[in-house]
Design a protein around this motif. Structure first.
Motif, PDB file in Angstrom:
ATOM      1  N   THR A 133      49.264  47.728  59.812  1.00 49.54           N
ATOM      2  CA  THR A 133      48.716  48.836  60.587  1.00 49.54           C
ATOM      3  C   THR A 133      47.291  48.521  61.030  1.00 49.54           C
ATOM      4  N   LEU A 134      47.120  48.413  62.331  1.00 52.33           N
ATOM      5  CA  LEU A 134      45.772  48.272  62.898  1.00 52.33           C
ATOM      6  C   LEU A 134      45.782  48.968  64.240  1.00 52.33           C
ATOM      7  N   ASN A 135      44.681  48.906  64.978  1.00 51.39           N
ATOM      8  CA  ASN A 135      44.735  49.616  66.251  1.00 51.39           C
ATOM      9  C   ASN A 135      44.288  48.782  67.428  1.00 51.39           C
ATOM     10  N   LYS A 136      44.951  49.120  68.569  1.00 55.51           N
ATOM     11  CA  LYS A 136      44.531  48.528  69.846  1.00 55.51           C
ATOM     12  C   LYS A 136      43.117  49.003  70.114  1.00 55.51           C
ATOM     13  N   ASN A 137      42.345  48.184  70.794  1.00 52.05           N
ATOM     14  CA  ASN A 137      40.954  48.565  71.053  1.00 52.05           C
ATOM     15  C   ASN A 137      40.471  47.923  72.337  1.00 52.05           C
ATOM     16  N   SER A 138      39.675  48.678  73.110  1.00 54.78           N
ATOM     17  CA  SER A 138      39.164  48.031  74.313  1.00 54.78           C
ATOM     18  C   SER A 138      38.123  46.984  73.940  1.00 54.78           C
ATOM     19  N   VAL A 139      38.060  45.985  74.774  1.00 58.44           N
ATOM     20  CA  VAL A 139      37.059  44.932  74.616  1.00 58.44           C
ATOM     21  C   VAL A 139      36.268  44.880  75.923  1.00 58.44           C
ATOM     22  N   PRO A 140      35.010  44.397  75.868  1.00 61.24           N
ATOM     23  CA  PRO A 140      34.193  44.426  77.082  1.00 61.24           C
ATOM     24  C   PRO A 140      34.916  43.812  78.275  1.00 61.24           C
ATOM     25  N   GLY A 141      34.889  44.534  79.394  1.00 63.73           N
ATOM     26  CA  GLY A 141      35.537  44.034  80.611  1.00 63.73           C
ATOM     27  C   GLY A 141      36.911  44.643  80.838  1.00 63.73           C
ATOM     28  N   ASP A 142      37.423  45.389  79.861  1.00 64.15           N
ATOM     29  CA  ASP A 142      38.746  46.005  79.983  1.00 64.15           C
ATOM     30  C   ASP A 142      38.802  47.034  81.098  1.00 64.15           C
ATOM     31  N   LYS A 143      39.987  47.141  81.699  1.00 61.30           N
ATOM     32  CA  LYS A 143      40.154  48.133  82.770  1.00 61.30           C
ATOM     33  C   LYS A 143      40.800  49.425  82.229  1.00 61.30           C
ATOM     34  N   SER A 144      41.721  49.285  81.252  1.00 66.43           N
ATOM     35  CA  SER A 144      42.479  50.459  80.814  1.00 66.43           C
ATOM     36  C   SER A 144      42.308  50.717  79.320  1.00 66.43           C
ATOM     37  N   LEU A 203      44.384  52.682  77.714  1.00 63.92           N
ATOM     38  CA  LEU A 203      45.732  52.815  77.141  1.00 63.92           C
ATOM     39  C   LEU A 203      46.374  51.454  76.891  1.00 63.92           C
ATOM     40  N   MET A 204      45.992  50.477  77.691  1.00 64.95           N
ATOM     41  CA  MET A 204      46.509  49.107  77.539  1.00 64.95           C
ATOM     42  C   MET A 204      45.313  48.176  77.341  1.00 64.95           C
ATOM     43  N   PRO A 205      44.525  48.402  76.293  1.00 69.18           N
ATOM     44  CA  PRO A 205      43.305  47.602  76.170  1.00 69.18           C
ATOM     45  C   PRO A 205      43.631  46.161  75.769  1.00 69.18           C
ATOM     46  N   GLY A 206      42.651  45.304  75.954  1.00 70.58           N
ATOM     47  CA  GLY A 206      42.908  43.876  75.740  1.00 70.58           C
ATOM     48  C   GLY A 206      42.659  43.383  74.329  1.00 70.58           C
ATOM     49  N   GLY A 207      42.347  44.297  73.405  1.00 72.85           N
ATOM     50  CA  GLY A 207      42.015  43.794  72.077  1.00 72.85           C
ATOM     51  C   GLY A 207      42.602  44.593  70.936  1.00 72.85           C
ATOM     52  N   ILE A 208      42.365  44.088  69.737  1.00 72.75           N
ATOM     53  CA  ILE A 208      42.710  44.843  68.523  1.00 72.75           C
ATOM     54  C   ILE A 208      41.496  44.860  67.597  1.00 72.75           C
ATOM     55  N   ARG A 209      41.407  45.924  66.805  1.00 71.97           N
ATOM     56  CA  ARG A 209      40.328  46.061  65.824  1.00 71.97           C
ATOM     57  C   ARG A 209      40.946  45.910  64.438  1.00 71.97           C
ATOM     58  N   ILE A 210      40.346  45.063  63.623  1.00 77.40           N
ATOM     59  CA  ILE A 210      40.886  44.839  62.277  1.00 77.40           C
ATOM     60  C   ILE A 210      39.778  45.092  61.259  1.00 77.40           C
ATOM     61  N   GLY A 211      40.045  45.941  60.272  1.00 73.50           N
ATOM     62  CA  GLY A 211      39.018  46.260  59.277  1.00 73.50           C
ATOM     63  C   GLY A 211      39.462  45.894  57.866  1.00 73.50           C
ATOM     64  N   THR A 212      38.477  45.602  57.019  1.00 77.67           N
ATOM     65  CA  THR A 212      38.800  45.161  55.656  1.00 77.67           C
ATOM     66  C   THR A 212      38.580  46.205  54.550  1.00 77.67           C
ATOM     67  N   PRO A 213      37.960  47.391  54.810  1.00 80.21           N
ATOM     68  CA  PRO A 213      37.667  48.285  53.673  1.00 80.21           C
ATOM     69  C   PRO A 213      38.892  48.711  52.864  1.00 80.21           C
TER      70      PRO A 213
END
Ligand code: PLP
Length: 431
Positions: A352-363, A365-375
């Motif tokens: 379980t992780l989440n999609k995430n916008s990254v600099p330069g993204d247009k959308s 809802l369909m962002p170009g990145g994922i965010r991963i956390g360790t806590p």
């Protein structure tokens, strides 16, 4: 007095399913964590039954002698956990969560339509920092205040402090917000302070994501530079779902922050505090002063570094090139895949992780990145080797997503969908 299984087997069964999902999956959402049994016990206690509008010693209801003792203890522990001198700093522990805490600060120090600057959401900021699109003022913060977000330097993935400084000189905000939901690096607080001073603005830090790391002194300390610090209590701090607002006791820009913030919380925007949450928070803040907590936060950061290095070995592009804190932001665009598809595939594999916008993204809802956390997984005992294995499993998921995308129906389907989205196939009133 029946227990939940007897009184409501339906809800009991849903809770059991959710517990099993949490237990059996790799929880990598950077804003989540697993709180302790002791915190849960306080949250699930009789404290939820009590009304206590007001502050300790100044309540609008009787029967609050124990609640007063609890809230005072919670306030003291909050100041101690963040190494603050009670003569210089105060805290309100009543905010119901992070977004209300932020809005309470804005209500306290701003007038409607005053100008604010926070990090833009597509560049890692939070909705409540003033997000708006060219078409719509999305967040209440941008509806009631004039928001001019600042952004990252897309070539480095770091906050563009030079551009922020230039914009602040022209825009002259009354409040500048530091802090983010998806920023893998530490902030340059001295620089932000300088920019705020030059603009005549209050400087607020929203440390929601990193408050556990701040308490354990494994990242820079925002209290040395900011006038106001807000936080959620359920992310790296590992407490119950709630919020806190810390404020300087001496007036700032002629404003008595203590009075303004306390009044904005109640009666401004809230009614009775959630005393069960304050009970859980007090327990969490006791944990936060322990040697075990400091070791945990150090492990969160080491695990994140191990995860980041492995992803780089696997040729992923990380926004800013790495991480100083508890999260990495992966730019998947060089692989020709988006974060939404990868999130979906990994979800099916109990990652379980989440999609995430990254600099330069247009959308968004369909962002170009994922965010991963360790806590969260660090709370469950993961060390560096487990996060290296996790990176490899994520990589497998990304490869499957790329493969699935290449085999998915292509341009003919797009044509067909355009045809379906016509009055020929109405959504309602067909029969
Ligand atoms: N501030 C930041 C930086 C956040 O990341 C979040 C939530 O993710 C919030 C505030 C809002 O917190 P809540 O969801 O508790 O309203």
């Amino acid at each position: 007095d029946n227990g939940l299984s007897e009184a409501d087997p339906e809800v009991r069964a849903i809770i059991d399913k959710e517990k099993e999902r949490q237990f059996k999956s790799l929880e990598l959402i950077a804003s989540e964590n697993f709180t302790s049994r002791a915190v849960m016990e306080a949250v699930g206690s009789c404290l939820t039954n009590k009304y206590s509008e007001g502050l300790p010693g100044k309540r609008y209801y009787g029967g609050n002698e124990h609640i007063d003792e609890l809230e005072t203890l919670c306030q003291k522990r909050a100041l101690d956990a963040f190494h603050l001198d009670g003569n210089k700093w105060g805290v309100n522990v009543q905010p119901l969560s992070g977004s209300p805490a932020n809005f309470e600060v804005y209500t306290a120090v701003l007038n409607p339509h005053d100008r604010i600057m926070g990090l833009d959401l597509p560049h890692g900021g939070h909705l409540s920092h003033g997000f708006m699109t060219p078409k719509r003022r999305v967040s209440g913060t941008s509806i009631y205040f004039e928001s001019m977000p600042y952004r990252l330097d897309e070539s480095t993935g770091l906050v563009d402090y030079d551009m922020l400084e230039k914009t602040a000189t022209l825009f002259r905000p009354k409040l500048i917000i530091v802090g983010a939901s998806a920023y893998p690096r530490d902030f340059d607080y001295p620089r932000m302070r300088k920019i705020a001073d030059a603009a005549g603005a209050f400087l607020m830090m929203d440390m929601a994501h990193i408050s556990g790391l701040v308490a354990a002194s494994v990242v820079a300390n925002p209290f040395d530079y900011c006038d106001i610090v807000t936080t959620t209590t359920h992310k790296s701090l590992r407490g119950p779902r709630g919020g806190m607002i810390f404020f300087k006791k001496d007036p700032v820009l002629g404003v008595d922050l203590e009075t303004a913030i306390n009044n904005a919380v109640f009666p401004g925007l809230q009614g009775g505090p959630h005393n069960h949450t304050i009970g859980g928070l007090a327990v969490c803040l006791k944990h936060a002063q322990s040697a075990e907590f400091k070791a945990y936060q150090n492990q969160v950061v080491s695990n994140c570094r191990a995860l980041a290095s492995r992803l780089v070995e696997l040729e992923y592009t990380l926004v800013s090139g790495g991480s100083d804190n508890h999260l990495v932001l992966v730019d998947l665009r060089p692989f020709g895949i988006d974060g939404a598809r990868v999130e979906k595939i990994l979800d099916m594999a109990s990652i379980t992780l989440n999609k995430n916008s990254v600099p330069g993204d247009k959308s968004a809802l369909m962002p170009g990145g994922i965010r991963i956390g360790t806590p969260a997984m660090t709370t469950r005992g993961f060390t560096e080797k487990d996060f290296i294995a996790t990176a490899d499993y994520i990589h497998e998921g990304v490869r499957i997503a790329i493969d699935a995308k290449s085999k998915a129906p292509g341009s003919k389907l797009q044509e067909f969908l355009k045809h379906v989205a016509t009055p020929e196939f109405p959504l309602i009133d067909r029969v």
